[in-house]
Design a protein around this motif. Structure first.
Motif, PDB file in Angstrom:
ATOM      1  N   UNK A   1      24.353   1.777  77.081  1.00 45.42           N
ATOM      2  CA  UNK A   1      22.591   2.539  78.166  1.00 45.42           C
ATOM      3  C   UNK A   1      22.805   3.670  77.684  1.00 45.42           C
ATOM      4  N   UNK A   2      23.329   4.222  77.763  1.00 43.01           N
ATOM      5  CA  UNK A   2      22.980   6.212  78.166  1.00 43.01           C
ATOM      6  C   UNK A   2      22.488   6.086  76.638  1.00 43.01           C
ATOM      7  N   UNK A   3      21.388   7.681  76.472  1.00 48.12           N
ATOM      8  CA  UNK A   3      20.105   7.979  75.398  1.00 48.12           C
ATOM      9  C   UNK A   3      21.373   9.008  75.152  1.00 48.12           C
ATOM     10  N   UNK A   4      21.448   9.737  73.539  1.00 47.88           N
ATOM     11  CA  UNK A   4      21.126  11.333  73.869  1.00 47.88           C
ATOM     12  C   UNK A   4      20.175  11.563  73.267  1.00 47.88           C
ATOM     13  N   UNK A   5      19.732  12.878  74.002  1.00 43.49           N
ATOM     14  CA  UNK A   5      17.981  13.430  73.831  1.00 43.49           C
ATOM     15  C   UNK A   5      18.196  14.237  72.795  1.00 43.49           C
ATOM     16  N   UNK A   6      18.896  14.428  71.796  1.00 43.92           N
ATOM     17  CA  UNK A   6      19.505  14.907  70.742  1.00 43.92           C
ATOM     18  C   UNK A   6      18.880  14.497  69.759  1.00 43.92           C
ATOM     19  N   UNK A   7      18.837  12.904  70.019  1.00 44.93           N
ATOM     20  CA  UNK A   7      18.741  12.073  68.473  1.00 44.93           C
ATOM     21  C   UNK A   7      20.745  11.940  67.939  1.00 44.93           C
ATOM     22  N   UNK A   8      21.254  12.079  68.742  1.00 46.04           N
ATOM     23  CA  UNK A   8      22.614  11.913  67.802  1.00 46.04           C
ATOM     24  C   UNK A   8      23.052  10.361  67.280  1.00 46.04           C
ATOM     25  N   UNK A   9      22.932  10.124  66.265  1.00 47.17           N
ATOM     26  CA  UNK A   9      23.159   8.436  66.164  1.00 47.17           C
ATOM     27  C   UNK A   9      24.560   7.768  65.996  1.00 47.17           C
ATOM     28  N   UNK A  10      25.923   8.297  65.758  1.00 49.58           N
ATOM     29  CA  UNK A  10      26.927   8.159  65.284  1.00 49.58           C
ATOM     30  C   UNK A  10      27.445   7.351  66.608  1.00 49.58           C
ATOM     31  N   UNK A  11      27.569   6.274  66.084  1.00 49.80           N
ATOM     32  CA  UNK A  11      27.601   4.875  67.566  1.00 49.80           C
ATOM     33  C   UNK A  11      28.835   5.706  67.718  1.00 49.80           C
ATOM     34  N   UNK A  12      27.812   5.666  69.502  1.00 49.95           N
ATOM     35  CA  UNK A  12      29.298   6.320  70.514  1.00 49.95           C
ATOM     36  C   UNK A  12      29.503   7.584  70.660  1.00 49.95           C
ATOM     37  N   UNK A  13      28.817   8.498  70.455  1.00 50.58           N
ATOM     38  CA  UNK A  13      29.367   9.816  70.716  1.00 50.58           C
ATOM     39  C   UNK A  13      27.849  10.073  70.947  1.00 50.58           C
ATOM     40  N   UNK A  14      28.091  11.341  71.821  1.00 44.57           N
ATOM     41  CA  UNK A  14      27.146  11.716  72.751  1.00 44.57           C
ATOM     42  C   UNK A  14      27.164  12.920  71.608  1.00 44.57           C
TER      43      UNK A  14
END
Length: 215
Positions: free
Chosen positions: A183-196
């Protein structure tokens, strides 16, 4: 950090590229301006922050192998190009800005990370990485040789690679500190699955390990 080099005109650089067998298809997309050339192989105590380097010309050319003990970093637009006419070895590579990276030979890194770049990334040999993480439309323009190591990316990016690669879950490969919660968003729009992406960059910048099993 500045790479010790001598300024060359674009015509001199083209002559050097031709003599080393660098394909025209790679360097024709560089800026047709002068570059700083280092004669022979080079070892650099990293990290090597491309955004913070200050070339006299448009970028750097290493006429040999380049070894960087830390991470090669790029976040901002407008960074200098890096052209390696031999092999490139580094702790990691993280590209997120206007990266232009050309390597005639093989790249060996602990981690290769690319995110949302307006970039030119071409590898004339193999890419050997402990992990490759691709996000938001990034994928190398060319990996001419083999590509080894697991890849963490959305299916569209994996398909663009044109290589048969393993695609495990991020938690199987990366340390818990860089994983993104369900349920965590990555503010940089990083879309690699499961990676912040932000935490991954911070660890690479600090020289901390990102792989669960060191190479």
């Amino acid at each position: 950090m500045n790479i010790p080099a001598v300024h060359h005109s674009w015509n001199d650089c083209v002559a050097l590229f031709e003599s080393r067998g660098l394909p025209l298809s790679s360097y024709q997309n560089l800026y047709n301006e002068g570059y700083d050339v280092h004669a022979g192989s080079l070892s650099v105590t990293g990290p090597l922050d491309l955004d913070a380097t200050d070339p006299y010309g448009t970028g750097f050319v290493v006429d040999g192998d380049l070894e960087v003990t830390g991470t090669i970093l790029n976040v901002d637009d407008g960074c200098p190009a890096l052209v390696v006419l031999g092999d490139l070895t580094a702790g990691a590579i993280h590209l997120e800005g206007d990266a232009k990276l050309l390597v005639r030979g093989t790249v060996r890194v602990g981690a290769f990370v690319g995110h949302m770049t307006d970039k030119l990334v071409m590898i004339g040999g193999d890419l050997h990485a402990g992990v490759t993480v691709l996000s938001d439309g990034f994928f190398p323009d060319l990996v001419a040789g083999a590509m080894t190591g697991p890849v963490i990316a959305e299916p569209y990016a994996v398909a663009e690679l044109g290589h048969d690669v393993a695609t495990p879950a991020a938690a199987e490969v990366l340390v818990p500190e860089v994983l993104r919660g369900t349920d965590e968003d990555d503010e940089d729009g990083f879309d690699a699955p499961g990676v912040h992406g932000g935490r991954l960059f911070a660890r690479l910048e600090a020289g901390l390990p990102v792989l669960r099993q060191p190479l």
